[in-house]
Enzyme design. Structure first.
Site, PDB file in Angstrom:
ATOM      1  CB  CYS A  17      -0.297   2.580   4.022  1.00  0.00           C
ATOM      2  SG  CYS A  17      -1.611   1.892   3.650  1.00  0.00           S
ATOM      3  CG  ASP A  18       3.336   1.361   4.398  1.00  0.00           C
ATOM      4  OD1 ASP A  18       3.191   1.939   5.329  1.00  0.00           O
ATOM      5  OD2 ASP A  18       3.051   0.055   4.131  1.00  0.00           O
ATOM      6  CB  CYS A  25      -0.888  -0.096   1.274  1.00  0.00           C
ATOM      7  SG  CYS A  25      -1.833   1.576   1.353  1.00  0.00           S
TER       8      CYS A  25
END
Ligand code: NDP
Length: 313
Positions: free
Chosen positions: A139-140, A136
């Site tokens: 997200c990261d 993701c």
């Protein structure tokens, strides 16, 4: 003898969608039962820092955030059982949910079984998940400021993730197993035009190098599927973008799904069966965020509560 327990609301799944539905249903005095599923806490439990969940300006660890969600749900009377649902019977009332040898019934059912990011299936990928390997970018991505990363896949998700990652990384290499992308023309064009994006064709990752305790990912071994040649490729992050699979096998033949297997919700979170609601990634292949999953979880609980009230009226 088979044990039967009846609940007004049962929630399948314990990620942000399921547990938010539980908080709302519990506060509505519905004493819901959450069946946690095979990955309690959902996809957030395979991430490390979550920096985009509102209310946590310093960030929070994914598993810790889900633990807080769970405590909050339990505070208001949610019951949770650990287990994987093996069958659901939605064509009869009350609905029946089977967990191995146990069977539960309910008047309203909330489905929050999520989606699972497809992975390559390598031992080293599993070991470094959350330590440089991610499924993701939203997200990261932020953790890869001024670093070099690779994205695996040739579809729209891979292009989107690669484009997103150019905001942080100095170089993004898209590794694709063929020499032709699957992504839509417009996404392909955007990616091809971006000077930070390079393509490695006809290649697959054979191994991810690095140590979770020693700074995470250091690189990958790539194999050219046409020539068989291998090469070591240095990078700090590996984003696997080879698709997601909604966890909907249990509902096949009972609930309406789109061509990719995602549950179709009509008004609010309603599925085609009155009293069955769906929230989170199991019905959303576009946003896939913890906060949007939580939002639809809240909607599902409100929809379920109104449905139950309408049945009693
Ligand atoms: P797709 O199934 O479209 O693409 C998956 C990609 O990963 C393919 O290129 C495939 O290769 C590759 N792949 C699959 N398995 C492996 C493997 N084991 N090893 C290496 N490579 C692998 O999934 P997406 O998540 O990209 O998209 C899903 C759906 O969502 C699509 O309909 C897409 O259009 C849509 N979507 C739309 C977006 C938008 O419009 N902005 C954004 C994101 C998704 P191969 O091509 O060889 O099969």
């Amino acid at each position: 003898m088979e044990k039967k327990s009846h609940y007004r609301v049962i929630i399948l799944g314990s990620g942000p969608a399921g547990l938010t539905a539980a908080i709302y249903a519990a506060r509505g005095n519905l004493e819901p039962l959450v069946i946690e599923g095979s990955q309690p806490g959902g996809q957030l439990t395979i991430t490390t820092d979550v920096e985009n969940y509102p209310g946590f300006p310093k960030g929070v660890m994914g598993p810790e955030l889900m633990e807080e969600f769970k405590k909050q749900a339990e505070r208001f009377g949610t019951k949770t059982v650990f287990g994987e649902v093996t069958a659901v019977h939605l064509k009869k009332r009350p609905f029946e949910v089977v967990v191995g040898k146990e069977s539960y019934t309910c008047d309203a059912l909330i489905l929050a079984t999520g989606a699972t990011a497809k992975l390559m299936g390598l031992e080293s990928e599993k070991k470094l998940m959350g330590y440089g390997v991610s499924a993701c970018a939203t997200c990261d991505g932020f953790f890869f400021k001024d670093k070099e990363v690779i994205v695996i896949g040739g579809g729209d998700t891979a292009m989107e993730e690669a484009l997103f990652l150019t905001k942080f990384a100095t170089k993004v290499s898209v590794v694709h197993r063929r020499n032709e992308l699957r992504a839509s023309k417009i996404m392909q064009e955007r990616a091809r035009k971006n000077p930070k994006i390079a393509f490695v064709w006809d290649s697959v990752v054979e191994e991810v190098y690095g140590d979770p305790k020693g700074g995470g990912v250091k690189g990958v071994r790539l194999k050219n599927v046409k020539t068989g040649a291998t090469q070591d490729f240095q990078c700090d992050g590996v984003f696997v973008a080879i698709g997601h699979e909604p966890n909907t096998k249990l509902f096949a033949g009972q609930l309406e799904m789109d061509g990719n297997g995602y549950l179709i919700t009509g008004k609010g979170t309603a599925t085609n069966i009155p009293g069955v609601f769906a929230c989170g990634d199991v019905q959303d292949h576009i946003y896939r965020q913890a906060v949007t999953a939580a939002g639809t979880g809240c909607m599902a609980a409100i929809d379920a509560e109104r449905f139950l009230e309408s049945q009693e009226a």
